[in-house]
Enzyme design. Structure first.
Site, mmCIF file in Angstrom:
data_model
loop_
_atom_site.group_PDB
_atom_site.id
_atom_site.type_symbol
_atom_site.label_atom_id
_atom_site.label_comp_id
_atom_site.label_asym_id
_atom_site.label_seq_id
_atom_site.Cartn_x
_atom_site.Cartn_y
_atom_site.Cartn_z
ATOM 1 N N LYS A 1 -23.782 55.967 -11.676
ATOM 2 C CA LYS A 1 -22.886 57.169 -11.053
ATOM 3 C C LYS A 1 -21.644 56.072 -11.512
ATOM 4 O O LYS A 1 -20.524 56.182 -12.543
ATOM 5 C CB LYS A 1 -22.657 57.211 -9.623
ATOM 6 C CG LYS A 1 -23.641 57.407 -9.563
ATOM 7 C CD LYS A 1 -23.571 58.307 -7.491
ATOM 8 C CE LYS A 1 -22.944 56.714 -6.864
ATOM 9 N NZ LYS A 1 -24.668 55.807 -7.092
ATOM 10 N N ASP B 1 -14.642 55.524 -5.427
ATOM 11 C CA ASP B 1 -16.329 55.072 -5.625
ATOM 12 C C ASP B 1 -16.211 55.545 -4.414
ATOM 13 O O ASP B 1 -14.879 55.900 -3.270
ATOM 14 C CB ASP B 1 -16.622 53.647 -5.977
ATOM 15 C CG ASP B 1 -18.058 53.490 -6.641
ATOM 16 O OD1 ASP B 1 -18.931 55.193 -5.891
ATOM 17 O OD2 ASP B 1 -18.369 52.784 -7.062
ATOM 18 N N THR C 1 -22.623 58.591 -2.132
ATOM 19 C CA THR C 1 -24.626 58.787 -2.351
ATOM 20 C C THR C 1 -24.630 59.577 -1.192
ATOM 21 O O THR C 1 -26.080 59.907 -1.090
ATOM 22 C CB THR C 1 -24.757 57.076 -1.658
ATOM 23 O OG1 THR C 1 -24.183 56.887 -0.490
ATOM 24 C CG2 THR C 1 -25.070 56.013 -2.557
ATOM 25 N N ARG D 1 -30.195 50.066 -12.192
ATOM 26 C CA ARG D 1 -29.743 48.998 -12.083
ATOM 27 C C ARG D 1 -30.880 47.510 -11.164
ATOM 28 O O ARG D 1 -30.309 45.985 -11.951
ATOM 29 C CB ARG D 1 -28.970 48.610 -10.970
ATOM 30 C CG ARG D 1 -28.835 47.217 -10.106
ATOM 31 C CD ARG D 1 -27.285 47.529 -8.554
ATOM 32 N NE ARG D 1 -26.226 48.120 -9.511
ATOM 33 C CZ ARG D 1 -25.614 48.915 -8.797
ATOM 34 N NH1 ARG D 1 -26.327 49.813 -7.597
ATOM 35 N NH2 ARG D 1 -24.655 49.297 -9.146
HETATM 36 N N1 LIG Z 1 -28.843 56.038 -17.577
HETATM 37 C C1 LIG Z 1 -28.643 54.534 -17.973
HETATM 38 N N2 LIG Z 1 -28.787 53.752 -19.301
HETATM 39 C C2 LIG Z 1 -28.555 52.563 -19.289
HETATM 40 N N3 LIG Z 1 -28.547 51.514 -17.789
HETATM 41 C C3 LIG Z 1 -28.435 52.419 -16.823
HETATM 42 C C4 LIG Z 1 -28.231 53.471 -16.595
HETATM 43 N N4 LIG Z 1 -28.087 54.128 -15.519
HETATM 44 C C5 LIG Z 1 -27.815 52.497 -14.683
HETATM 45 N N5 LIG Z 1 -27.514 51.783 -15.474
HETATM 46 C C6 LIG Z 1 -27.848 50.222 -15.297
HETATM 47 O O1 LIG Z 1 -27.389 49.964 -14.388
HETATM 48 C C7 LIG Z 1 -26.940 48.922 -14.324
HETATM 49 C C8 LIG Z 1 -26.146 49.839 -12.596
HETATM 50 O O2 LIG Z 1 -25.887 51.264 -12.995
HETATM 51 P P1 LIG Z 1 -24.039 51.388 -12.000
HETATM 52 O O3 LIG Z 1 -23.558 52.839 -12.881
HETATM 53 O O4 LIG Z 1 -23.555 50.428 -11.440
HETATM 54 O O5 LIG Z 1 -24.833 52.617 -11.292
HETATM 55 P P2 LIG Z 1 -24.445 53.171 -9.313
HETATM 56 O O6 LIG Z 1 -22.594 53.274 -10.448
HETATM 57 O O7 LIG Z 1 -24.744 54.496 -9.447
HETATM 58 O O8 LIG Z 1 -24.881 52.425 -8.226
HETATM 59 C C9 LIG Z 1 -25.477 49.164 -14.640
HETATM 60 O O9 LIG Z 1 -25.599 47.836 -15.515
HETATM 61 C C10 LIG Z 1 -26.116 50.238 -15.915
HETATM 62 O O10 LIG Z 1 -26.496 48.956 -16.728
HETATM 63 MG MG LIG Z 2 -21.223 51.989 -8.531
#
Ligand SMILES: Nc1ncnc2c1ncn2[C@@H]1O[C@H](COP(=O)(O)OP(=O)(O)O)[C@@H](O)[C@H]1O
Ligand SMILES: [Mg+2]
Length: 357
Positions: A79, A124, A173, A232
């Site tokens: 996200k 967020d 979430t 992640r």
């Molecule tokens: N579609 C994707 N392709 C490659 N890497 C991804 C992808 N989605 C997430 N990541 C990796 O996973 C990690 C977490 O993503 P993040 O955007 O912080 O998740 P969220 O905000 O949903 O918790 C980041 O370091 C990112 O590099």
């Molecule tokens: Mg996040």
């Protein structure tokens, strides 16, 4: 870029225990380095990507600010990454903040009134914003206007303040927790799904390339298979496997190295970690597979109720290992099989539960 740093969010803290995060904050830095920078680099989520691509292209063609976007999905699915991609694709700056950081409407007013035209505001954990801030946000999203209250008591006056058009990207979430009036003000909602193993393999290969780590297809598949459908976690496991490969092998990651490394970190073949197995083990060995109440189960594993419910259970439920029933938590046949135990009613060799069926 314009940062309003609020530190790692709760969601990230929640799954941090999966693999002990690096104490020096290397985690956050590496995570940032591994973020895809544009939609083409973003692996998987075909639906959301296609829809978002249209929204952004259309806005660009009109020379307008993109519609507000809501992204919902479990922690670690991308996200935050997508919000940054939205800004990059629009050639706009991004401001990052979170619901818990905005406790007073005034906090939000200060942020909103300092936005530039076209700026992306990433909010967020938008479901954790305070009610007054939420109400201010309604008006800001719809009319690009806020009422700033000056003074107190009977003498207080509301001064309307025009805002430049901006794009709000909200992440949550739990889309279900958002009040409908807020949900309705987003022009587009993207639901992020858990990733397929092949998609996670692509994430692992991509990250390995960026980290300059040598890995073969089987090694990537081994890590992907234990990553709970979550990029992640895939990235985090890759870093731990890399450490192991450097110390115990020649630095290259193949299937045996990945499996041995993840064994050291107690992540099993299905991606369950120590807490998950403790919960499942207690349910099977102490309570004969249930049903047992959440609080009892939590006491049995020496954890907080919330930890069991919010950290361990969602994954166990998703994996079909545990069911939440009105009478309590119940293990499925797959749970017995996964821990290599025999259900009492069948073999008689499994331990009879204290409160057993
Ligand atoms: N579609 C994707 N392709 C490659 N890497 C991804 C992808 N989605 C997430 N990541 C990796 O996973 C990690 C977490 O993503 P993040 O955007 O912080 O998740 P969220 O905000 O949903 O918790 C980041 O370091 C990112 O590099
Ligand atoms: Mg996040």
């Amino acid at each position: 870029m314009n940062w309003d740093e609020t530190g790692p969010d709760t969601d990230e803290r929640l799954d941090e225990r999966l693999v002990q995060a690096d104490a020096d904050g290397e985690d956050t830095a590496v995570e940032a380095a591994l973020r895809p920078k544009d939609l083409d680099e973003f692996v998987g989520q075909e639906k959301v990507r296609e829809q978002l691509d249209l929204v952004l292209k259309a806005a660009r063609a009109r020379g307008a600010t993109a519609d507000h976007v809501l992204l919902s999905g479990a922690p670690g699915l991308g996200k935050t990454t997508l919000s940054m991609i939205i800004a990059a694709e629009m050639g706009a700056p991004i401001r990052i903040t979170s619901g818990p950081a905005i406790q007073h409407a005034g906090d939000l007013a200060a942020i909103l009134s300092s936005l530039q035209e076209g700026e992306v505001l990433f909010l967020d954990e938008i479901h954790r914003m305070s009610r007054p801030a939420e109400e201010m946000l309604y008006m800001a999203m719809e009319d690009f206007r806020v009422d700033v209250i000056v003074g107190k008591g009977p003498g207080a006056t509301a001064i309307p303040l025009e805002l430049p058009p901006f794009t709000l990207v909200g992440a949550t979430t739990r889309a279900g927790l958002l009040p409908p009036p807020l949900r309705d003000r987003f022009g587009f909602t993207g639901h992020m799904e858990f990733y397929a193993p092949t998609e996670l393999e692509r994430v692992v290969h991509r990250s390995a390339r960026l980290l300059d780590v040598e890995i073969d297809a089987d090694g990537a598949a081994e890590i992907a298979g234990r990553s709970r459908g979550t990029p992640r976690i895939a990235n985090r496991l890759l870093r731990r496997v890399r450490d192991y490969a450097q110390v115990k092998a020649d630095g290259r990651i193949d299937r045996p190295v990945a499996a041995a490394a993840l064994g050291v970190y107690e992540v099993d073949a299905r991606g369950l970690d120590r807490l998950d197995r403790a919960v499942l083990g207690a349910l099977l060995k102490l309570f004969g597979g249930g049903p047992v109440g959440l609080s009892t189960l939590a006491v049995a594993v020496g954890e907080e109720r919330e930890t069991v419910e919010e950290v361990a259970e969602p994954f166990l439920v998703r994996e079909g290992l545990l069911a939440r029933t009105p009478r309590g938590r119940v293990a499925t046949p797959a749970a017995w099989a996964h821990l290599g135990l025999v259900p009492p009613q069948q073999g008689g060799k499994g331990q009879q539960g204290l409160f057993g069926a």
